[in-house]
Design an enzyme around this catalytic site. Structure first.
Site, PDB file in Angstrom:
ATOM      1  N   HIS A 173      94.275  32.282  63.196  1.00 59.38           N
ATOM      2  CA  HIS A 173      94.173  30.868  62.797  1.00 59.38           C
ATOM      3  C   HIS A 173      93.735  30.691  61.342  1.00 59.38           C
ATOM      4  CE1 HIS A 173      94.645  30.331  66.986  1.00 59.38           C
ATOM      5  NE2 HIS A 173      93.383  30.480  67.338  1.00 59.38           N
ATOM      6  N   ASP A 222     100.574  30.075  67.359  1.00 56.64           N
ATOM      7  CA  ASP A 222      99.242  30.000  66.778  1.00 56.64           C
ATOM      8  C   ASP A 222      98.944  28.508  66.827  1.00 56.64           C
ATOM      9  OD1 ASP A 222      97.180  29.444  64.831  1.00 56.64           O
ATOM     10  OD2 ASP A 222      97.366  31.545  64.266  1.00 56.64           O
ATOM     11  N   HIS A 223      98.092  28.103  67.750  1.00 61.11           N
ATOM     12  CA  HIS A 223      98.018  26.655  68.001  1.00 61.11           C
ATOM     13  C   HIS A 223      97.489  25.878  66.785  1.00 61.11           C
ATOM     14  CE1 HIS A 223      93.776  27.260  69.197  1.00 61.11           C
ATOM     15  NE2 HIS A 223      93.611  25.957  69.002  1.00 61.11           N
TER      16      HIS A 223
HETATM   17  O1  LIG Z   1      92.207  30.408  69.823  1.00 61.31           O
HETATM   18  C1  LIG Z   1      91.065  30.020  69.972  1.00 61.31           C
HETATM   19  O2  LIG Z   1      90.752  28.792  69.522  1.00 61.31           O
HETATM   20  C2  LIG Z   1      89.626  28.106  70.054  1.00 61.31           C
HETATM   21  C3  LIG Z   1      89.317  26.987  69.077  1.00 61.31           C
HETATM   22  O3  LIG Z   1      90.415  26.124  69.017  1.00 61.31           O
HETATM   23  P1  LIG Z   1      90.226  24.605  68.567  1.00 61.31           P
HETATM   24  O4  LIG Z   1      91.595  24.050  68.593  1.00 61.31           O
HETATM   25  O5  LIG Z   1      89.296  23.983  69.571  1.00 61.31           O
HETATM   26  O6  LIG Z   1      89.610  24.629  67.208  1.00 61.31           O
HETATM   27  C4  LIG Z   1      88.435  29.017  70.220  1.00 61.31           C
HETATM   28  O7  LIG Z   1      87.417  28.323  70.928  1.00 61.31           O
HETATM   29  C5  LIG Z   1      88.824  30.231  71.003  1.00 61.31           C
HETATM   30  O8  LIG Z   1      87.723  31.129  71.058  1.00 61.31           O
HETATM   31  C6  LIG Z   1      89.992  30.928  70.373  1.00 61.31           C
HETATM   32  O9  LIG Z   1      90.477  31.943  71.251  1.00 61.31           O
END
Ligand SMILES: O=C1O[C@H](COP(=O)(O)O)[C@@H](O)[C@H](O)[C@H]1O
Ligand SMILES: NC(=O)C1=CN([C@@H]2O[C@H](COP(=O)(O)OP(=O)(O)OC[C@H]3O[C@@H](n4cnc5c(N)ncnc54)[C@H](OP(=O)(O)O)[C@@H]3O)[C@@H](O)[C@H]2O)C=CC1
Length: 503
Positions: A242, A179-180
């Protein structure tokens, strides 16, 4: 760190190019990769090793957070990369891969530690895991790990089925679910601030905190992902994973120097204490939104249903706001407000903690406009701001906001994928989603999915370039609360979040 073969499924894909290679390059520059580290990239298309290395080089030049200007470093880094053709469904390709991996390990004289990274569509997770097992790729004497991208399931049942299948080939300890958001440096700091700082530790409860607001706003729309996004929506794309992970990271109370197991245990406890939402109550606690045409940063933006690939009658959610309650002794009575959406006014992920004000009921309305806040800016900017209510020396009897600020520069800060890949290589699961958390998240979200599927919840519209539907403000107003810092981009506001001087 031990010698490792990094086996990358989906090596020619977007995620590999934008995130994985730049992360590996930065780890290499920081001497965080073993000298016998090697990568075998996989995909269906025929690519020679040299062409693959050239692709990796382009990727680091385009996406690395650091300038790529030292050709010796680049050459040293690229030497680690090789490519094999593999079609997920072709069992014979896994046997060829096994030969190549074994040959490489023998050439390097390294132990057979293998990290399998699945940067492919979710429909491939299960067949790949089973083929790794059946081909013998997972049977070597060293360790094996499976790093798996999102989405982990489409709902509770599919997530449970996927997990069951994966567990035929890998144990829970060997599965690293990415989960990044958990890799973002500020998110990794949240528990440390709370554990090690006596002021924060003392305040981290329902005695002092009035509410918690977690926002992940994006200015982009569906981009080129219409096919994926229209089946997923903000609820599955961002909220189930997230946003609930951010809630867990903020709400856990950890003893000092906790182990990975303790962190995960405490996160599970938070999810177990989350008051469940009945399907009939979704309409009172959740706001479903979809953007219409508008303007973002001076540029016109299409409405969601006018985007290429989106059906004109789509009811998909591009925005969600929810009110959640944690029923434990620390958080009972403190609403957690979460919202996330596409095509909002600003790109910003932040957590705002509003403190209680003991004298609030006796104060005037004007004074009430200046809350005491603690703000964690998570991305794209990173920092912490403490907003304190102070006397305005120029206007007797009036108050103003005083800010204590700390911000970092994005060049100095490792990217989320650097942190996560480094941890996976070291076998540290602290910032990966344990199955318990994933399952409990899906369980919590399932009644909302059901309500959305039945259209029993209104779909509110918001113009692109705003902070979502007005009903999302109403959700907080019902409890006498207010989304703070939406006005950060409104120059006239007294609550303007100061721009850090050292960005
Ligand atoms: O996992 C995802 O995250 C991005 C947003 O990530 P961020 O690190 O730029 O806040 C999101 O744009 C995407 O739809 C989603 O699959
Ligand atoms: N892109 C992003 O920003 C993010 C992506 N993710 C997740 O990461 C994963 C990968 O996404 P992304 O890189 O965008 O996807 P892409 O469509 O860009 O890449 C898919 C990769 O899979 C390979 N592939 C496709 N079919 C097969 C097959 N039958 N056998 C072997 N390889 C195959 C492709 O190579 P080839 O065509 O050569 O076979 C390609 O390398 C997905 O699960 C996605 O949800 C998660 C967060 C963010």
């Amino acid at each position: 760190m031990e010698a490792t073969t990094f086996v990358l499924f989906g090596a020619t894909g977007d995620l590999a190019r934008r995130k994985i290679y730049p992360a590996l390059y930065n780890l290499y520059l920081d001497h965080k990769l073993h000298h016998s580290f090697s990568v075998i990239g996989l995909g269906r298309r025929e690519v020679a090793d040299e062409a693959f290395q050239a692709m990796v080089e382009r990727s680091i030049r385009d996406f690395s957070r650091r300038e790529v200007n030292d050709s010796a470093s680049v050459r040293g880094f690229l030497k680690a990369f090789r490519y094999n053709v593999l079609d997920v469904g072709h069992t014979e390709d896994y046997l060829k891969l096994l030969q190549r991996v074994e040959q490489l390990e023998a050439d390097m004289g390294s132990s057979p530690n293998r990290m399998f990274y699945l940067s492919v569509g979710p429909e491939f997770f299960e067949p790949i895991a089973l083929n790794i097992k059946e081909s013998g790729l997972g049977a070597a004497k060293g360790w094996k790990r499976l790093v798996i991208e999102k989405p982990f399931g489409h709902d509770l049942q599919s997530a449970q089925e996927l997990n069951l299948k994966l567990s035929e080939a890998f144990t829970e300890d060997e599965i690293f679910r990415i989960d990044h958001y958990l890799g973002k440096p500020m998110v990794q700091e949240l528990d440390v601030f709370q554990q090690t700082n006596p002021v924060l530790h003392a305040l981290w409860n329902n005695r002092y905190i009035a509410n918690v607001q977690i926002t992940a706003g994006e200015t982009v729309g569906v981009e080129e992902r219409a096919g994926y996004y229209d089946h997923v929506g903000a609820l599955r794309d961002m909220f189930q994973n997230h946003m609930l992970q951010l809630l867990m990271m903020l709400a856990i109370r950890l003893p000092k120097d906790s182990t990975a197991d303790e962190v995960r245990f405490k996160k599970k406890e938070v999810m177990e204490s989350l008051e469940p939402l009945e399907e009939a109550d979704v309409q009172f606690n959740v706001i479903r939104g979809q953007y219409t045409a508008g303007t973002i940063q001076g540029k016109p933006a299409l409405g969601y249903t006018a985007e290429p690939g989106i059906p004109a009658d789509s009811q998909n959610d591009t925005f969600i706001a929810a009110r959640l309650q944690i029923d434990d002794p620390f958080w009972k009575g403190v609403p957690f407000y979460i919202r996330t959406g596409k095509r909002m006014k600003e790109k910003s992920t932040r957590i705002v903690i509003e403190f209680k004000e003991p004298l609030k009921q006796n104060s005037s309305a004007a004074e009430d406009d200046i809350p005491n806040l603690l703000v964690f800016e998570i991305s794209p900017n990173e920092g912490i701001t403490l907003q304190l209510k102070a006397r305005d020396p120029q206007h007797k009897g009036k108050f103003k906001a005083m800010h204590i600020d700390f911000h970092t520069s994005s060049i100095e800060v490792p990217e989320a994928y650097e942190n996560l890949i480094y941890d996976a290589l070291h076998g540290d699961p602290s910032f990966f989603a344990h199955w318990n958390e994933v399952e409990l998240s899906w369980k919590w979200v399932q009644p909302i999915l059901n309500a959305f599927a039945k259209n029993s919840v209104p779909l509110y519209h918001y113009a692109a370039g705003t902070f979502g539907p007005a009903e999302s403000d109403q959700l907080l107003a019902e409890n006498g609360h207010h989304w703070w810092l939406d006005s950060a981009v409104d120059e006239e506001s007294e609550l303007a979040l100061p721009v850090a001087s050292n960005f």
